[in-house]
Write a protein that holds these residues in place. Structure first.
Motif, short mmCIF file in Angstrom:
data_model
loop_
_atom_site.label_atom_id
_atom_site.label_comp_id
_atom_site.label_asym_id
_atom_site.label_seq_id
_atom_site.Cartn_x
_atom_site.Cartn_y
_atom_site.Cartn_z
N GLU A 170 -3.63 17.53 -9.91
CA GLU A 170 -3.24 18.11 -8.61
C GLU A 170 -3.97 17.40 -7.48
OE1 GLU A 170 -3.38 22.50 -6.44
OE2 GLU A 170 -4.85 22.01 -7.99
N ASN A 171 -3.20 16.89 -6.51
CA ASN A 171 -3.77 16.44 -5.23
C ASN A 171 -3.52 17.56 -4.24
OD1 ASN A 171 -2.87 15.31 -2.37
ND2 ASN A 171 -4.48 13.97 -3.13
N VAL B 76 -1.12 5.08 -13.67
CA VAL B 76 -0.04 6.05 -13.84
C VAL B 76 0.32 6.20 -15.33
CG1 VAL B 76 2.46 6.28 -13.44
CG2 VAL B 76 0.91 5.92 -11.51
N ASN B 77 0.39 5.07 -16.02
CA ASN B 77 0.68 5.12 -17.45
C ASN B 77 -0.40 5.92 -18.19
OD1 ASN B 77 2.88 3.52 -16.91
ND2 ASN B 77 1.95 1.62 -17.70
N PHE B 78 -1.65 5.64 -17.80
CA PHE B 78 -2.74 6.37 -18.45
C PHE B 78 -2.67 7.87 -18.15
CE2 PHE B 78 -6.94 8.29 -18.10
CZ PHE B 78 -7.34 8.20 -19.42
N LEU B 79 -2.40 8.21 -16.89
CA LEU B 79 -2.31 9.62 -16.51
C LEU B 79 -1.28 10.34 -17.38
CD1 LEU B 79 -2.36 9.32 -12.59
CD2 LEU B 79 -4.17 10.31 -14.00
N LYS B 80 -0.14 9.69 -17.57
CA LYS B 80 0.93 10.33 -18.36
C LYS B 80 0.53 10.46 -19.83
CE LYS B 80 4.72 8.97 -15.31
NZ LYS B 80 5.74 7.94 -15.04
N ASN C 28 0.83 -1.21 0.00
CA ASN C 28 0.00 0.00 0.00
C ASN C 28 0.86 1.26 0.00
OD1 ASN C 28 -2.47 -1.34 -0.07
ND2 ASN C 28 -2.55 -1.57 2.15
N ILE C 29 1.95 1.23 0.77
CA ILE C 29 2.87 2.38 0.80
C ILE C 29 3.45 2.60 -0.61
CG2 ILE C 29 5.14 3.13 1.65
CD1 ILE C 29 4.41 1.66 4.32
N ASP C 30 3.87 1.53 -1.24
CA ASP C 30 4.49 1.65 -2.56
C ASP C 30 3.49 2.11 -3.63
OD1 ASP C 30 6.77 0.82 -1.31
OD2 ASP C 30 6.79 -1.20 -2.17
N LYS C 31 2.26 1.58 -3.56
CA LYS C 31 1.23 1.98 -4.52
C LYS C 31 0.96 3.48 -4.39
CE LYS C 31 -2.31 -0.65 -3.76
NZ LYS C 31 -3.13 -1.65 -2.99
N ALA C 32 0.76 3.92 -3.14
CA ALA C 32 0.43 5.34 -2.91
C ALA C 32 1.58 6.22 -3.36
CB ALA C 32 0.10 5.57 -1.44
N ALA C 33 2.82 5.83 -3.06
CA ALA C 33 3.97 6.66 -3.45
C ALA C 33 4.04 6.80 -4.96
CB ALA C 33 5.26 6.03 -2.91
N THR D 77 3.55 10.67 -9.27
CA THR D 77 3.11 11.01 -10.63
C THR D 77 2.25 12.27 -10.63
OG1 THR D 77 3.13 8.65 -11.16
CG2 THR D 77 1.90 10.10 -12.65
N LEU D 78 1.32 12.36 -9.68
CA LEU D 78 0.44 13.54 -9.62
C LEU D 78 1.27 14.80 -9.36
CD1 LEU D 78 -2.51 12.04 -7.52
CD2 LEU D 78 -2.52 12.51 -9.98
N ASP D 79 2.22 14.69 -8.43
CA ASP D 79 3.01 15.87 -8.05
C ASP D 79 3.92 16.34 -9.19
OD1 ASP D 79 1.82 15.88 -5.59
OD2 ASP D 79 3.51 14.97 -4.52
#
Ligand SMILES: *Cc1c(COP(=O)(O)O)cnc(C)c1O
Length: 365
Positions: free
Chosen positions: A290-291, A354-358, A272-277, A282-284
């Motif tokens: 923006e989060n 993440v791939n999709f976001l990019k 969970n830590i790794d997924k969130a990071a 990516t968002l940052d």
């Protein structure tokens, strides 16, 4: 069996581990040679009792629940508990609530029907309002209520507040229960609906310290009286049997889960830590997304984010769906997007997001 299901980012009811769904399907018509579906069994028969006892033992082991806590398998959901907790614990007196987002605000409003409620700290919806020793706590309160993961706002307590005045802490941990350990030394009662991280909707888990049992108001319905439920091993009335069975399979799945050289809840927490990071990084790094939550209280489970231009929202959701990424729409009260990445969401699912976001940003940013 499906070749590849889409990744489902729903906030709840939420995605479940595929091996669990497959086992449920395989056992649907005949559980363990009993000739019955779990849905068709008496809750007092030996088959279901064995399912229930195993589920309780596994949950107790996974979360290292101390012997002086009872685990109750109830119904009524998180919102039901907003009334059931004050009915059992307030003694008609004072209740202190720290408001950190939408769910704790709802809890305060509901408790007001039964108790003298004071909001002792209020966040912006993007932060945690100081440590508990800065809150205006009342030493004669019956309990302090906190929502330890605000599902809508994406605000999580990474350490439980320490209440120094001896008043029991009640936590609504609906949306991160079983994603990380719980420091029981700081908790009097914890509750959570199952449909976020545990199993099907309809089951509500309550962990209550022994000394808090037996103080319910007279108007408390018997089926919601914690002592009555505890004295009857959660079978004062018919419990949500099928949901308990599925939750039990999820507990088994978590126990056997391995990741990064770890096993069980520790492995799950690390993933969970790794997924969130991966997602927050990516968002940052993006100029399209923006989060807005302060870095020290960003939720590992629910990640709300906004596109720079709201006019892109519909296109974002449509293209995400076409890419096999479901239910990313944010809660209607806050808008934007939200990716819920509970235990059952694999790392590959977050990587696909993440791939999709990019890609989307490259096309539309
Ligand atoms: C989902 C949720 C609830 C409400 O649960 P219901 O089962 O719909 O009553 C309460 N609190 C939190 C933190 C939640 O995420």
């Amino acid at each position: 069996m499906p070749v590849q299901r889409p990744f489902n980012f729903s906030a709840g009811p939420a995605t479940l581990p595929e091996p669990v769904l497959q086992q449920v399907a395989a056992e649907m018509l005949d559980w363990g040679g009993s000739g019955m579906s779990v849905m068709e069994m008496s809750h007092r028969g030996k088959e279901f009792i064995s399912i229930y006892e195993q589920a309780e033992a596994d949950l107790r082991e996974l979360l290292a629940v101390p012997a002086n806590f009872r685990i109750l398998f109830m119904q009524g959901g998180g919102l039901g508990e907003n009334a059931i907790v004050p009915l059992n614990l307030s003694r008609g007196g004072k209740v202190d609530v720290a408001v950190t987002g939408s769910w704790s605000r709802k809890s305060a409003a509901e408790a007001r029907r039964y108790a003298d409620v004071q909001v002792v700290a209020e966040g912006s919806g993007r932060n945690i309002p100081g440590s508990a020793n800065t809150w205006s706590l009342r030493s004669d309160a019956a309990y302090v209520h906190v929502c330890t993961n605000e599902t809508i706002d994406g605000v999580e307590f990474h350490e439980l507040p320490r209440i120094d005045n001896g008043v029991p802490l009640v936590i609504d941990c609906s949306s991160h229960l079983l994603s990380r350990p719980i420091d029981w030394s700081r908790v009097g009662l914890a509750f959570g609906g199952a449909q976020k991280n545990i199993g099907p909707a309809g089951l509500t888990l309550v962990f209550v310290r022994d000394d808090l049992l037996g103080h319910a108001l007279d108007i408390c319905p018997s089926a919601f009286n914690y002592k009555t439920v505890a004295d009857n091993q959660s079978m004062f009335n018919t419990p949500p049997t099928f949901a308990i069975y599925v939750a039990g399979l999820v507990f088994q799945w978590v126990k056997q889960f391995t990741y990064a050289g770890l096993q069980g809840l520790a492995a799950m927490e690390q993933r969970n830590i790794d997924k969130a990071a991966l997602l927050y990084t990516t968002l940052d790094a993006s100029s399209l997304y923006e989060n807005r939550v302060e870095a020290d209280c960003r939720s590992r489970m629910n990640v709300p984010f906004y596109l720079k231009d709201d006019a892109l929202n519909e296109r974002f959701l449509a293209e995400a769906k076409a890419a096999g990424l479901l239910q990313l729409k944010g809660h209607k009260s806050v808008g934007g997007m939200r990716a819920s990445i509970y235990n059952a969401m694999p790392l590959e699912g977050v990587q696909a997001l993440v791939n999709f976001l990019k890609e989307f940003e490259a096309r539309h940013g």
